[in-house]
Write a protein that holds these residues in place. Structure first.
Motif, PDB file in Angstrom:
ATOM      1  N   GLY A  87       0.815  -1.203   0.000  1.00 30.89           N
ATOM      2  CA  GLY A  87       0.000   0.000   0.000  1.00 30.89           C
ATOM      3  C   GLY A  87       0.848   1.252   0.000  1.00 30.89           C
ATOM      4  N   ARG A 101     -11.778  -4.378   1.265  1.00 27.54           N
ATOM      5  CA  ARG A 101     -11.294  -3.066   1.664  1.00 27.54           C
ATOM      6  C   ARG A 101     -12.310  -2.388   2.564  1.00 27.54           C
ATOM      7  N   THR A 146      -9.573   4.742  -2.001  1.00 26.49           N
ATOM      8  CA  THR A 146      -8.866   4.921  -0.739  1.00 26.49           C
ATOM      9  C   THR A 146      -9.505   4.095   0.366  1.00 26.49           C
ATOM     10  N   ALA A 147      -8.704   3.253   0.999  1.00 23.03           N
ATOM     11  CA  ALA A 147      -9.208   2.350   2.035  1.00 23.03           C
ATOM     12  C   ALA A 147      -8.044   1.542   2.588  1.00 23.03           C
ATOM     13  N   VAL A 148      -8.320   0.824   3.658  1.00 18.92           N
ATOM     14  CA  VAL A 148      -7.410  -0.211   4.117  1.00 18.92           C
ATOM     15  C   VAL A 148      -7.797  -1.492   3.394  1.00 18.92           C
ATOM     16  N   TYR A 149      -6.824  -2.114   2.766  1.00 23.71           N
ATOM     17  CA  TYR A 149      -7.062  -3.324   1.998  1.00 23.71           C
ATOM     18  C   TYR A 149      -6.594  -4.545   2.799  1.00 23.71           C
ATOM     19  N   GLY A 201      -3.955  -5.860   6.966  1.00 19.78           N
ATOM     20  CA  GLY A 201      -4.376  -4.705   6.195  1.00 19.78           C
ATOM     21  C   GLY A 201      -3.236  -3.797   5.789  1.00 19.78           C
ATOM     22  N   THR A 202      -3.398  -3.168   4.642  1.00 16.69           N
ATOM     23  CA  THR A 202      -2.419  -2.201   4.154  1.00 16.69           C
ATOM     24  C   THR A 202      -3.180  -0.995   3.608  1.00 16.69           C
ATOM     25  N   GLN A 203      -2.714   0.198   3.958  1.00 20.24           N
ATOM     26  CA  GLN A 203      -3.420   1.427   3.597  1.00 20.24           C
ATOM     27  C   GLN A 203      -3.118   1.833   2.159  1.00 20.24           C
ATOM     28  N   THR A 242      -4.003   5.065  -0.297  1.00 17.93           N
ATOM     29  CA  THR A 242      -4.551   6.407  -0.341  1.00 17.93           C
ATOM     30  C   THR A 242      -4.348   6.974  -1.742  1.00 17.93           C
TER      31      THR A 242
END
Length: 124
Positions: free
Chosen positions: A7, A36, A89-92, A117-119, A121
């Motif tokens: 991310g 996400r 845009t989200a945490v995946y 999770g990985t951000q 943006t």
């Protein structure tokens, strides 16, 4: 255990590739998925690869832009994201499940294992 990475911050129209490496067990026999979650929103389905036949599934919002793949030899799945939009845009999160009926492949509660999770943006 699943470990997501890749991310970051990218401009609209840019690309990122997320990776999800599995450890502790072999996930080649699992259906793998990406979900996400944006702030204030519920977790939503992004993509999955079915364990039985390797067939990919994706959400309508990402079709034609995101591609999920898996490398069983490396026990890793990927999510190639192109033409990114601010709404991406989200945490995946990556997830895995050993079994489940096809109709639930897009349902987060049907997955047993989750990464941290990985951000992602996307700036406008």
């Amino acid at each position: 255990q699943l470990q997501a990475s890749g991310g970051g911050l990218v401009q609209t129209g840019g690309s990122l590739r997320l990776s999800c490496a599995a450890s502790g067990r072999t996930f080649s026999s699992h259906t793998m998925g990406w979900f996400r979650q944006a702030p204030g929103k519920e977790r939503e389905f992004v993509a999955a690869i079915r364990r039985i036949d390797g067939r990919p599934y994706s959400a309508d919002s990402v079709k034609g832009r995101f591609t999920m793949s898996r490398d069983n030899a490396k026990n890793t799945v990927y999510l190639q994201m192109n033409s990114l939009k601010p709404e991406d845009t989200a945490v995946y999160y990556c997830a895995a499940r050993l079994s489940g009926i096809l109709s639930t492949i897009r349902t987060s509660t049907s997955y047993n294992y989750w990464g941290q999770g990985t951000q992602v943006t996307v700036s406008s």
